[in-house]
Structures are given as C-alpha cells and as structure tokens.
Design an enzyme around this catalytic site. Structure first.
Site, PDB file in Angstrom:
ATOM      1  N   ARG A   1       0.825  -1.208   0.000  1.00 17.55           N
ATOM      2  CA  ARG A   1       0.000   0.000   0.000  1.00 17.55           C
ATOM      3  C   ARG A   1       0.865   1.267   0.000  1.00 17.55           C
ATOM      4  O   ARG A   1       0.457   2.290  -0.545  1.00 17.55           O
ATOM      5  CB  ARG A   1      -0.945   0.001   1.193  1.00 17.55           C
ATOM      6  CG  ARG A   1      -2.115  -0.945   0.982  1.00 17.55           C
ATOM      7  CD  ARG A   1      -2.961  -1.043   2.208  1.00 17.55           C
ATOM      8  NE  ARG A   1      -4.233  -1.693   1.929  1.00 17.55           N
ATOM      9  CZ  ARG A   1      -5.180  -1.858   2.842  1.00 17.55           C
ATOM     10  NH1 ARG A   1      -5.017  -1.419   4.070  1.00 17.55           N
ATOM     11  NH2 ARG A   1      -6.302  -2.461   2.518  1.00 17.55           N
TER      12      ARG A   1
ATOM     13  N   LYS B   1     -13.529  -9.192   9.162  1.00 12.45           N
ATOM     14  CA  LYS B   1     -14.433  -8.039   9.226  1.00 12.45           C
ATOM     15  C   LYS B   1     -15.794  -8.491   8.694  1.00 12.45           C
ATOM     16  O   LYS B   1     -16.231  -8.108   7.601  1.00 12.45           O
ATOM     17  CB  LYS B   1     -13.876  -6.889   8.394  1.00 12.45           C
ATOM     18  CG  LYS B   1     -12.601  -6.306   8.979  1.00 12.45           C
ATOM     19  CD  LYS B   1     -12.101  -5.188   8.092  1.00 12.45           C
ATOM     20  CE  LYS B   1     -10.726  -4.709   8.514  1.00 12.45           C
ATOM     21  NZ  LYS B   1     -10.060  -3.980   7.426  1.00 12.45           N
TER      22      LYS B   1
ATOM     23  N   GLY C   1      -5.833  -5.571   2.691  1.00  8.92           N
ATOM     24  CA  GLY C   1      -4.482  -5.561   3.252  1.00  8.92           C
ATOM     25  C   GLY C   1      -3.986  -6.953   3.614  1.00  8.92           C
ATOM     26  O   GLY C   1      -2.859  -7.335   3.266  1.00  8.92           O
TER      27      GLY C   1
ATOM     28  N   GLY D   1     -12.816  -4.040   1.605  1.00  3.18           N
ATOM     29  CA  GLY D   1     -14.225  -3.670   1.696  1.00  3.18           C
ATOM     30  C   GLY D   1     -14.633  -2.715   0.583  1.00  3.18           C
ATOM     31  O   GLY D   1     -15.708  -2.850  -0.008  1.00  3.18           O
TER      32      GLY D   1
HETATM   33  P1  ADP Z   1      -8.594  -8.158   4.400  1.00  3.90           P
HETATM   34  O1  ADP Z   1      -7.590  -7.312   5.136  1.00  3.90           O
HETATM   35  O2  ADP Z   1      -7.943  -8.980   3.338  1.00  3.90           O
HETATM   36  O3  ADP Z   1      -9.759  -7.375   3.912  1.00  3.90           O
HETATM   37  P2  ADP Z   1      -9.781  -8.979   6.930  1.00  3.90           P
HETATM   38  O4  ADP Z   1      -9.095  -7.845   7.574  1.00  3.90           O
HETATM   39  O5  ADP Z   1     -11.257  -8.995   6.924  1.00  3.90           O
HETATM   40  O6  ADP Z   1      -9.194  -9.222   5.442  1.00  3.90           O
HETATM   41  O7  ADP Z   1      -9.378 -10.340   7.653  1.00  3.90           O
HETATM   42  C1  ADP Z   1      -8.041 -10.772   7.738  1.00  3.90           C
HETATM   43  C2  ADP Z   1      -7.779 -11.448   9.054  1.00  3.90           C
HETATM   44  O8  ADP Z   1      -8.736 -12.475   9.259  1.00  3.90           O
HETATM   45  C3  ADP Z   1      -6.420 -12.110   9.129  1.00  3.90           C
HETATM   46  O9  ADP Z   1      -5.679 -11.486  10.148  1.00  3.90           O
HETATM   47  C4  ADP Z   1      -6.737 -13.564   9.473  1.00  3.90           C
HETATM   48  O10 ADP Z   1      -5.861 -14.101  10.432  1.00  3.90           O
HETATM   49  C5  ADP Z   1      -8.118 -13.460  10.055  1.00  3.90           C
HETATM   50  N1  ADP Z   1      -8.899 -14.694  10.002  1.00  3.90           N
HETATM   51  C6  ADP Z   1      -9.375 -15.328   8.923  1.00  3.90           C
HETATM   52  N2  ADP Z   1     -10.027 -16.453   9.265  1.00  3.90           N
HETATM   53  C7  ADP Z   1      -9.953 -16.545  10.607  1.00  3.90           C
HETATM   54  C8  ADP Z   1     -10.440 -17.474  11.562  1.00  3.90           C
HETATM   55  N3  ADP Z   1     -11.110 -18.555  11.191  1.00  3.90           N
HETATM   56  N4  ADP Z   1     -10.200 -17.217  12.863  1.00  3.90           N
HETATM   57  C9  ADP Z   1      -9.506 -16.126  13.237  1.00  3.90           C
HETATM   58  N5  ADP Z   1      -9.017 -15.218  12.389  1.00  3.90           N
HETATM   59  C10 ADP Z   1      -9.225 -15.422  11.087  1.00  3.90           C
HETATM   60 MG    MG Z   2      -7.540  -6.521   7.128  1.00  3.70          MG
END
Ligand code: ADP
Ligand code: MG
Length: 377
Positions: free
Chosen positions: A13, A175, A328, A352
């Site tokens: 980023r 999220k 991210g 998002g």
């Molecule tokens: P992004 O940043 O790609 O949009 P998010 O921030 O929503 O994704 O989610 C990423 C986080 O979700 C990571 O830190 C990952 O460890 C966590 N995660 C995914 N599945 C699980 C799970 N089953 N239990 C706990 N944490 C999880």
């Molecule tokens: Mg994230």
C-alpha cells in the site's frame, strides 16, 4: 499494513501511493499525508502509531520525509511552516481522534485548514464517510483523485460492468459485518461465492450448523439465513474445518468434518474444502475476485487453506482468467503463498471498498471528488 515491532512488513500500500506523492513533490508541492492504521477507537495508542510508516517512506520516496505526532493543531501547523517545497509531512494516525470516523465537522475543518488542495488516493478507505475521506473534502475548491484511485476504479469498473463469466467471488477474513454488507449486492452479480474465514461461520450458524465457539456476527445471522434461502445455490460453504481450543493450542489442532463441537473454534477451512475451492477457481473461472483470507494464515498451522486459494488464483491467471485480489491481509497472504504481484491481474489496495464497488455501490470518498484528474496541477 502489517507492522511488527515498529517495522512495516508487506508495504504494497505504501508503494502504490508513491506515484501521486512523487508527482507532487517533483512539482515542488508541500505534500501532507494523512492516513490511518488499525482501529485505535478514537484514542492515542502507540501500537497504532504511523511513525514506522514514516521510516519506510523515507526509504522509498525521493523526497525529505517529516513526521509529526499529531494530525491537527499547532504542532502540525508549525511542522508545515518548517517544510521546504517538495518535502513530505506524514501526520499521526487520524483515528487517534474519534472525530475521524464520526466525520465530525470541527475535526474535518481542522484537517482541511492545513492544506490548499485535497487529493484522495486512499482507495481502501473510500467506502467510508469519514472526516478525511468525506468531511474535510467539502472545504476544498479542488477535490482530486490520485493516480492509485483512478487506476483502481479503471480495473474494478470493468469487473463491475461486464465480467467474463463464470465470475467467482471468494470471501473470508474477520471483518464479518463489512463483508456481509458488501455481499448483499455482489451475490447477484457473481456466478459463485466461495466463503471461508470467519464469514463462513456466520452463514453456517444461520443454517443451524454448529460452529462451536468460532467467531460469528450475531447481528447478521437472520440476514445470512435469508440470503442462503434465496441465493444459496450460488454460495458455497466449507464442509470441513481446522479447529482448536485457541489459536495458541497447537497440540489441540484437529480436522473436523461437518459440525464444529462445542469448546472448539475454526481457524482454517479443512482439506476437502480447500481442494473443492481450488478446483472451482483454477478450472474454468474466467473472472475471480478474492477478499479475505480463508483462515488465520499468519500462523503456519492455519495457513494452508489460504495458500491453496492463492495458488489456485495464480493458476487461473496463467490460464487466462482475470484475477483481482483486494484487502491488506489478503495481499499479505499472497506473499505467504509465494505468489508474485505479476501473477495477479490487479491487486487492489481496498478490501471492503472494492467489494462494495464491484457490488454496484457508490463510494462516498469517490463521489465527493470533483475532478478525477490529479494532473490539474
Ligand atoms: P482483508 O484485510 O484482506 O480485507 P480482513 O481484515 O477482513 O481481510 O481479515 C483478515 C484477518 O482475518 C487475518 O488477520 C486472518 O488471520 C483473520 N482470520 C481469517 N479467518 C480466521 C479465523 N477462522 N479465525 C480467526 N481469524 C481469522
Ligand atoms: Mg484486514
């Protein structure tokens, strides 16, 4: 972006922000960068300081980088008055003030008073109506988009308006509320939605499948049940899971099929699910959009589902599919899976935001802009 012990990890980023910053510094603008990190809930918290980002910026930007440990007020004005033309000043985390997320009018005005021209290059935050993405913009005559925002919109608009089909969406992560909200519109546009991470447990629980003590979003449960009953034929949920009592209980890790027993939490999709998702992605998908890891991939034991999905996406790309990865943590996961940036059609800095945009929603941080051409200056 991930920061560990005061050092920036995956800096995608930051690198993507350089084009706009260097365009402006090369033309002798004084560039003030305002950003956020994590969710410090409106209070100053050293854990979420942007200082490490200033260090990384000074390594990659061809300009003098300054940092000030506040984002509004006298200290910031003084720091600005000491800048030379062509310098860059990074402000401290905007979310140390509750006014940022609340889009508080006074906070917006204070931010706006620091500069003459407003440029939004924070695509990943453009779906939020916050002070920095929306409120402060109102105070400027010129509200411009940066090069990154323009490029993101170009790629994502193609996927929004006419994806080659079949179009597969893969969604996971933590999220949950954000992702479910965005899926609301996106499900109709996709041919298949593969669900993993914590997003999957809310869907499963809404069907009455036991998910043990896995993380779910109770507020979204009835909506999830309704979606499954109406559009369930498009939504594919995990059928097996990697579980344990806690993320640290390595000895207790098990693979379970179907229901997750009480006392256990799901931390990754299981092997059968991973194989099924990989097949769906690599065989025949023409467009794939991925946001949100399949599990807690930062821990090796829970990274396999995410790595399989990342590798299958690369395979689909090499077979001619258009692939987009956003978010991210999903970007960080590509690195863990050893997938290079060249093996993905477009890496979006927004998770998002890109989900919502492809789903056909307006992004407040984009609609507020008057000029989509940062080259005005
Ligand atoms: P992004 O940043 O790609 O949009 P998010 O921030 O929503 O994704 O989610 C990423 C986080 O979700 C990571 O830190 C990952 O460890 C966590 N995660 C995914 N599945 C699980 C799970 N089953 N239990 C706990 N944490 C999880
Ligand atoms: Mg994230």
């Amino acid at each position: 972006m991930p920061i560990d012990n005061g050092v920036v990890g995956e800096d995608y980023r930051i690198r993507r922000a350089l084009a706009t910053v260097e365009y402006l510094t090369a033309r002798k603008s004084k560039v003030i960068i305002a950003s956020h990190l994590g969710r410090p809930k409106g209070k100053s918290d050293p854990k979420y300081s942007l200082k490490p980002v200033a260090s990384r910026l000074s390594e990659v930007v061809r300009a003098n980088i300054h940092f000030v440990d506040d984002c509004i007020g006298d200290k910031v004005s003084q720091a600005i008055s000491k800048m030379n033309n062509g310098d860059v000043l990074l402000l401290e985390n905007l979310r140390f003030y509750a006014g940022e997320e609340a889009c508080d009018e006074k906070f917006s005005a204070q931010l706006a008073s620091l500069a003459d021209v407003y440029v939004n290059d924070a695509f990943g935050t453009s779906h939020r109506r916050h002070a920095s993405t929306y409120g402060m913009a109102m105070h400027f005559k010129y509200k411009l988009s940066g090069f990154l925002v323009n490029q993101e919109l170009e790629h994502l608009t193609k996927i929004r308006d006419g994806p080659d089909r079949p179009f597969t969406v893969i969604v996971g992560g933590v999220k949950i509320k954000d992702k479910l909200g965005a899926l609301r519109h996106l499900i109709d546009r996709a041919d298949k939605v593969l669900v993993g991470g914590c997003v999957a447990y809310t869907f499963l629980a809404s069907k009455g499948v036991s998910v043990g003590d896995s993380l779910v979003e109770n507020e979204s449960m009835s909506w999830a049940a309704e979606v499954l009953s109406k559009q369930g034929h498009r939504i594919i949920l995990p059928t097996d899971h990697i579980v344990s009592t806690s993320a640290d209980d390595v000895a207790g890790i098990r693979l379970v099929s179907g229901e997750i027993p009480k006392g256990l939490k799901g931390f990754d999709i299981g092997r059968d699910t991973a194989r099924r998702y990989s097949k769906e992605i690599a065989n025949g998908t023409k467009t794939a959009f991925w946001n949100g890891p399949m599990g807690l991939f930062e821990k090796e034991q829970f990274s396999h589902g995410t790595i399989d999905v990342a590798k299958s996406l690369a395979l689909a790309f090499h077979r001619g599919a258009t692939t987009i990865v956003g978010g991210g943590d999903s970007i960080a996961a590509l690195k863990v899976a050893d997938i290079s940036e060249r093996e993905v059609t477009h890496i979006s800095t927004g998770g998002g935001a890109s989900l919502e945009y492809i789903g056909g929603e307006e992004l407040p941080g984009v609609t507020v802009l008057t000029e989509r051409n940062a080259k005005l200056f």
